[in-house]
Scaffold this motif. Structure first.
Motif, PDB file in Angstrom:
ATOM      1  N   ALA A   1       1.111  -1.550  -0.017  1.00 39.42           N
ATOM      2  CA  ALA A   1       0.326  -0.226  -0.182  1.00 39.42           C
ATOM      3  C   ALA A   1       0.678   1.265  -0.131  1.00 39.42           C
ATOM      4  O   ALA A   1       0.911   2.551  -1.040  1.00 39.42           O
ATOM      5  CB  ALA A   1      -0.648  -0.376   1.143  1.00 39.42           C
TER       6      ALA A   1
ATOM      7  N   ASP B   1      -6.581   6.440  -1.345  1.00 37.58           N
ATOM      8  CA  ASP B   1      -8.508   5.642  -1.323  1.00 37.58           C
ATOM      9  C   ASP B   1      -8.928   5.044  -2.124  1.00 37.58           C
ATOM     10  O   ASP B   1      -9.983   4.669  -2.884  1.00 37.58           O
ATOM     11  CB  ASP B   1      -9.542   7.180  -1.257  1.00 37.58           C
ATOM     12  CG  ASP B   1      -9.245   8.027  -2.200  1.00 37.58           C
ATOM     13  OD1 ASP B   1      -8.898   8.007  -3.587  1.00 37.58           O
ATOM     14  OD2 ASP B   1     -10.191   9.217  -2.330  1.00 37.58           O
ATOM     15  N   GLN B   2      -7.670   4.890  -3.653  1.00 43.41           N
ATOM     16  CA  GLN B   2      -8.189   3.407  -4.544  1.00 43.41           C
ATOM     17  C   GLN B   2      -8.208   2.087  -4.068  1.00 43.41           C
ATOM     18  O   GLN B   2      -7.865   1.668  -4.435  1.00 43.41           O
ATOM     19  CB  GLN B   2      -7.019   4.588  -5.914  1.00 43.41           C
ATOM     20  CG  GLN B   2      -8.289   5.139  -6.557  1.00 43.41           C
ATOM     21  CD  GLN B   2      -7.616   5.657  -8.254  1.00 43.41           C
ATOM     22  OE1 GLN B   2      -6.283   6.229  -7.625  1.00 43.41           O
ATOM     23  NE2 GLN B   2      -7.910   5.507  -8.439  1.00 43.41           N
TER      24      GLN B   2
ATOM     25  N   GLY C   1      -6.769  -0.231  -1.223  1.00 38.71           N
ATOM     26  CA  GLY C   1      -7.235  -0.980   0.004  1.00 38.71           C
ATOM     27  C   GLY C   1      -6.840  -2.140   0.737  1.00 38.71           C
ATOM     28  O   GLY C   1      -6.069  -3.337  -0.300  1.00 38.71           O
ATOM     29  N   GLN C   2      -6.867  -3.039   2.026  1.00 34.78           N
ATOM     30  CA  GLN C   2      -6.160  -3.848   2.296  1.00 34.78           C
ATOM     31  C   GLN C   2      -7.409  -4.268   3.364  1.00 34.78           C
ATOM     32  O   GLN C   2      -7.884  -4.119   3.816  1.00 34.78           O
ATOM     33  CB  GLN C   2      -5.466  -2.655   3.658  1.00 34.78           C
ATOM     34  CG  GLN C   2      -4.122  -1.984   3.202  1.00 34.78           C
ATOM     35  CD  GLN C   2      -3.431  -1.370   4.093  1.00 34.78           C
ATOM     36  OE1 GLN C   2      -3.169  -2.240   5.341  1.00 34.78           O
ATOM     37  NE2 GLN C   2      -3.120  -0.057   4.071  1.00 34.78           N
ATOM     38  N   TYR C   3      -6.994  -5.590   3.176  1.00 34.23           N
ATOM     39  CA  TYR C   3      -8.190  -7.054   3.524  1.00 34.23           C
ATOM     40  C   TYR C   3      -7.380  -7.427   4.272  1.00 34.23           C
ATOM     41  O   TYR C   3      -6.649  -8.858   3.698  1.00 34.23           O
ATOM     42  CB  TYR C   3      -8.693  -7.334   2.076  1.00 34.23           C
ATOM     43  CG  TYR C   3     -10.055  -7.998   2.365  1.00 34.23           C
ATOM     44  CD1 TYR C   3     -11.398  -7.247   2.660  1.00 34.23           C
ATOM     45  CD2 TYR C   3      -9.874  -9.273   3.228  1.00 34.23           C
ATOM     46  CE1 TYR C   3     -12.444  -7.514   2.588  1.00 34.23           C
ATOM     47  CE2 TYR C   3     -11.197  -9.951   3.402  1.00 34.23           C
ATOM     48  CZ  TYR C   3     -12.619  -8.935   3.262  1.00 34.23           C
ATOM     49  OH  TYR C   3     -14.186  -9.391   3.406  1.00 34.23           O
TER      50      TYR C   3
ATOM     51  N   ARG D   1      -8.111  -5.427   9.051  1.00 27.41           N
ATOM     52  CA  ARG D   1      -8.975  -3.852   8.505  1.00 27.41           C
ATOM     53  C   ARG D   1      -9.689  -5.158   6.909  1.00 27.41           C
ATOM     54  O   ARG D   1      -9.220  -6.224   6.466  1.00 27.41           O
ATOM     55  CB  ARG D   1      -8.553  -2.994   7.388  1.00 27.41           C
ATOM     56  CG  ARG D   1      -7.505  -2.655   8.482  1.00 27.41           C
ATOM     57  CD  ARG D   1      -6.024  -1.485   8.093  1.00 27.41           C
ATOM     58  NE  ARG D   1      -7.034  -0.382   6.796  1.00 27.41           N
ATOM     59  CZ  ARG D   1      -5.867   0.297   6.239  1.00 27.41           C
ATOM     60  NH1 ARG D   1      -4.661   0.664   6.599  1.00 27.41           N
ATOM     61  NH2 ARG D   1      -6.790   0.925   5.442  1.00 27.41           N
ATOM     62  N   LYS D   2     -10.803  -4.708   6.576  1.00 30.52           N
ATOM     63  CA  LYS D   2     -11.513  -5.385   5.622  1.00 30.52           C
ATOM     64  C   LYS D   2     -12.099  -4.504   4.689  1.00 30.52           C
ATOM     65  O   LYS D   2     -13.127  -4.007   4.431  1.00 30.52           O
ATOM     66  CB  LYS D   2     -12.967  -6.236   6.233  1.00 30.52           C
ATOM     67  CG  LYS D   2     -12.386  -6.777   7.090  1.00 30.52           C
ATOM     68  CD  LYS D   2     -11.889  -8.058   6.362  1.00 30.52           C
ATOM     69  CE  LYS D   2     -11.523  -9.434   7.859  1.00 30.52           C
ATOM     70  NZ  LYS D   2     -10.896  -9.109   8.630  1.00 30.52           N
ATOM     71  N   GLU D   3     -11.187  -3.610   3.883  1.00 35.17           N
ATOM     72  CA  GLU D   3     -11.155  -2.997   2.726  1.00 35.17           C
ATOM     73  C   GLU D   3     -11.589  -3.409   1.453  1.00 35.17           C
ATOM     74  O   GLU D   3     -10.323  -3.827   0.943  1.00 35.17           O
ATOM     75  CB  GLU D   3     -10.073  -1.530   2.488  1.00 35.17           C
ATOM     76  CG  GLU D   3     -10.595  -0.648   4.357  1.00 35.17           C
ATOM     77  CD  GLU D   3      -8.841   0.003   4.234  1.00 35.17           C
ATOM     78  OE1 GLU D   3      -8.959   0.746   5.487  1.00 35.17           O
ATOM     79  OE2 GLU D   3      -8.061  -0.240   3.538  1.00 35.17           O
ATOM     80  N   VAL D   4     -12.529  -3.357   0.456  1.00 37.77           N
ATOM     81  CA  VAL D   4     -12.393  -3.763  -0.953  1.00 37.77           C
ATOM     82  C   VAL D   4     -12.537  -2.023  -2.256  1.00 37.77           C
ATOM     83  O   VAL D   4     -13.526  -1.535  -1.918  1.00 37.77           O
ATOM     84  CB  VAL D   4     -13.263  -4.582  -1.427  1.00 37.77           C
ATOM     85  CG1 VAL D   4     -13.463  -5.182  -3.010  1.00 37.77           C
ATOM     86  CG2 VAL D   4     -13.212  -6.072  -0.326  1.00 37.77           C
ATOM     87  N   ARG D   5     -11.592  -2.300  -2.566  1.00 35.71           N
ATOM     88  CA  ARG D   5     -11.325  -1.314  -3.294  1.00 35.71           C
ATOM     89  C   ARG D   5     -10.441  -1.490  -4.670  1.00 35.71           C
ATOM     90  O   ARG D   5     -10.129  -2.453  -5.152  1.00 35.71           O
ATOM     91  CB  ARG D   5      -9.824  -0.004  -2.844  1.00 35.71           C
ATOM     92  CG  ARG D   5     -11.539   0.950  -1.232  1.00 35.71           C
ATOM     93  CD  ARG D   5      -9.919   1.546  -1.218  1.00 35.71           C
ATOM     94  NE  ARG D   5     -10.658   2.354   0.572  1.00 35.71           N
ATOM     95  CZ  ARG D   5     -10.747   2.885   1.488  1.00 35.71           C
ATOM     96  NH1 ARG D   5      -9.281   3.550   1.167  1.00 35.71           N
ATOM     97  NH2 ARG D   5     -10.470   3.498   2.792  1.00 35.71           N
TER      98      ARG D   5
ATOM     99  N   THR E   1      -6.941  -4.131  -4.314  1.00 39.70           N
ATOM    100  CA  THR E   1      -7.135  -4.993  -2.645  1.00 39.70           C
ATOM    101  C   THR E   1      -5.659  -5.615  -2.988  1.00 39.70           C
ATOM    102  O   THR E   1      -5.307  -6.051  -3.736  1.00 39.70           O
ATOM    103  CB  THR E   1      -8.595  -4.996  -2.884  1.00 39.70           C
ATOM    104  OG1 THR E   1      -9.336  -4.408  -2.887  1.00 39.70           O
ATOM    105  CG2 THR E   1      -8.540  -5.571  -1.897  1.00 39.70           C
TER     106      THR E   1
END
Length: 628
Positions: free
Chosen positions: A331, A343-344, A346-348, A352-356, A359
């Motif tokens: 990242a 903001d484009q 994501g870390q999963y 953390r559970k971000e889908v961008r 990712t």
């Protein structure tokens, strides 16, 4: 010709060559101009610097009297010398003997499919690596290559004629037997193809009804195939492409993947740094195939090249990594080196559970049933498998179901001790790499100095070792307290250098940490503290760390000057590569010390681990430590 005799040009009848050096046909009596270069070629085939007229006559298919005349002609010009000996009237050798010893020489053993090269230049090594496996080298002048089926399957050539040309240029001769093997394997690699049907499903196509019936329909069943379409085509069940590739590869038939891969939702990505020439070549080769595995030493910039591949695909990207630390590193690097905004990205992972659009996830969480749908349902344009040697393991294999996307793997070494390394290329794509020694020679990556140091026991520890059995003996050798004094000595020998001390045992790590007053980072260290210590090391605010296996791969410590491997010598060859790789970077001067307790199996383990690096052109020395 016996199995141990080198090829003499691929011809028949007394080993006579049927081609000129430039590949043009000739008759027996037309040997062309006889020059010093011709003498060198025959000398290389014979494997000795002096020749008799009869040896030259046999090699060139001419009369001995004619060979004598031609040798005498060169002697008159001062290019050869003659010497009478008891076993033959005359032997001949170059006037400047060092001209022969400094010359690159190639000897082929076709029945063993081996190629031995003395003093190969970088161009020759690059040619050989495109169709052969570097099996051994002493790191200086001698290289031994083996031509295996999988090397031919992965050869980066579009046509067999191009591969033949590369072979003949690299070998300086034709070898009919070796070329016959290469051609047979070339054909094997083109018997099966996965294609996209216009209606959206995948078909498996065979080159002939016979190969479909005798191989595919014998190895595959209703789990992989929905139904036959024709004598040479089968309808593939959705999601079974990876299984088909694996099963047919194991049967000796690699599958070509020519499906229309999904591009995903568009995402513009531009690099803010320039790619090196070899990195650009990696990206171009990936772009042509749509899949592949970047294989190169730590510090060669595989991550940056992967970002270049992301820019080429121009679609949303999923990046799979083995650890949470690598999620964060990716990242940070993407923000620093590309046009992507935070903001484009994501870390999963567990925290953390971000889908961008881009990712980054750990292999473990991506393979869990309750999370996998998040990745399967999104139209990723590219899937990047960092530290791709994890893919074949049982825990991570489910992530390779993402077969309908562009796929890119990254690794310093595709070696797996369970012999499943071939699955990496089956599931992800063919290898795309650069000769390690070429990168060292060009100055892109520093070649570390590796030294095995055989450390004596402390008396009490040696007695405990003698009384122990099995794994306990191995642990005691690894934790030999005598290594602490050696570590202290080595670190004092490199004042001001950034140093990492690797251990496999928590008790040993804590003991070294206390003795040196240096932090110990292990799996038990909280993530926040771990990150703080690694960041401090990276910024130069801290110059010593003791680390457990968590630093074996992925952790971005590019400025380490010294690595001391205190234990863990029974681990894999890949682990040895990763630990040595913690010191590889463009600036020189890096050193790796491997400590092995003298008189134990650690000696054998140390040599085995580092032999793999020696085959990549890194020099390895050994030293026995005496304390009297």
């Amino acid at each position: 010709m016996t199995d141990d005799e080198p090829a003499a040009g691929g011809g028949s009848g007394g080993g006579r060559p049927d081609k000129r050096h430039d590949g043009e046909e000739r008759g027996e009596s037309d040997v062309g101009e006889f020059t010093l270069s011709t003498f060198h070629e025959v000398s290389g085939r014979e494997g000795r610097p002096v020749l008799t007229a009869s040896a030259v006559a046999n090699a060139l298919g001419i009369d001995q009297s004619e060979a004598s005349d031609r040798l005498a002609s060169l002697a008159e010009r001062g290019e050869l010398e003659r010497l009478s000996v008891s076993t033959d009237p005359v032997v001949w050798y170059p006037s400047e003997l060092e001209d022969l010893t400094a010359r690159e020489r190639v000897v082929v053993f076709p029945k063993r499919r081996e190629i031995v090269v003395d003093r190969p230049d970088q161009f020759t090594r690059a040619q050989l690596s495109s169709f052969a496996h570097l099996a051994d080298t002493n790191g200086e002048r001698g290289y031994r290559y083996v031509v295996r089926a999988e090397d031919v399957w992965r050869a980066p050539h579009e046509e067999i004629e191009a591969l033949r040309r590369t072979m003949r240029q690299a070998l300086g001769q034709r070898s009919a037997e070796l070329e016959a093997f290469v051609e047979s394997q070339w054909d094997r690699a083109r018997q099966f193809t996965l294609r996209s049907h216009p209606e959206g499903y995948t078909i498996l196509e065979a080159a002939s009804p016979e190969i479909m019936g005798n191989v595919a329909r014998q190895k595959l069943d209703e789990e992989q195939i929905h139904a036959p379409i024709s004598e040479t085509e089968d309808w593939v069940r959705e999601g079974e492409e990876a299984a088909i590739k694996r099963l047919l590869y194991e049967a000796g038939y690699p599958v070509r993947d020519e499906r229309d891969l999904a591009g995903g939702d568009p995402l513009e990505i531009e690099l803010s740094v320039s790619l090196r020439d070899y990195q650009r070549d990696w990206v171009d080769r990936f772009a042509e195939a749509g899949e592949g595995v970047l294989v190169g030493p730590p510090g060669s910039g595989k991550t940056v090249a992967a970002m270049g591949a992301m820019g080429h695909v121009g679609g949303e990207t999923l990046i799979l990594v083995p650890s949470r630390e690598l999620v964060r590193q990716w990242a940070d690097s993407l923000v620093e080196l590309t046009s992507l905004e935070p903001d484009q990205i994501g870390q999963y992972h567990g925290g953390r559970k971000e889908v961008r659009p881009v990712t980054i996830a750990t292999y473990q969480i991506a393979g869990m049933d309750r999370h996998r749908s998040l990745f399967d349902d999104r139209e990723w344009g590219l899937v990047v498998f960092d530290e791709v040697h994890h893919v074949p393991s049982d825990v991570y294999r489910r992530s390779a179901r993402l077969q309908s996307r562009h796929r890119l793997g990254l690794t310093a070494s595709a070696i797996r001790e369970d012999d499943r390394g071939s699955e990496i290329f089956t599931l992800v794509g063919p290898p795309i790499g650069t000769d390690w020694e070429a990168l060292f020679s060009a100055g892109f990556v520093a070649e570390p100095e590796l030294e095995i140091r055989y450390v004596p026991w402390e008396e009490d520890a040696e007695n405990a070792y003698a009384a122990a059995e099995g794994r306990e003996r191995y642990r005691l050798a690894g934790e030999n307290p005598g290594k602490i004094d050696e570590i202290r000595y080595l670190l004092a020998s490199h004042p001001g250098a950034k140093a990492l001390v690797f251990v496999d045992y928590l008790d040993q790590g804590e003991a070294i940490s206390a003795a040196l007053d240096v932090p110990f980072v292990s799996g038990e260290t909280p993530h926040a503290e771990r990150r703080r210590l690694f960041d401090a090391f990276r910024r130069g605010e801290r110059d010593r760390l003791v680390v457990s296996r968590i630093a074996d791969e992925g952790i971005d410590l590019p400025t380490a000057d010294v690595a001391v491997v205190a234990s863990g010598l029974g681990g894999s060859r890949r682990q040895g590569t990763q630990r040595a790789g913690r010191t590889m970077r463009p600036a020189g001067g890096a050193t790796v010390y491997v400590l092995a307790t003298r008189g134990t199996r650690e000696e054998e383990f140390a040599r085995r681990q580092l032999q793999h690096l020696g085959r990549k052109g890194i020099s390895v020395t050994e030293r026995t430590i005496d304390r009297d």
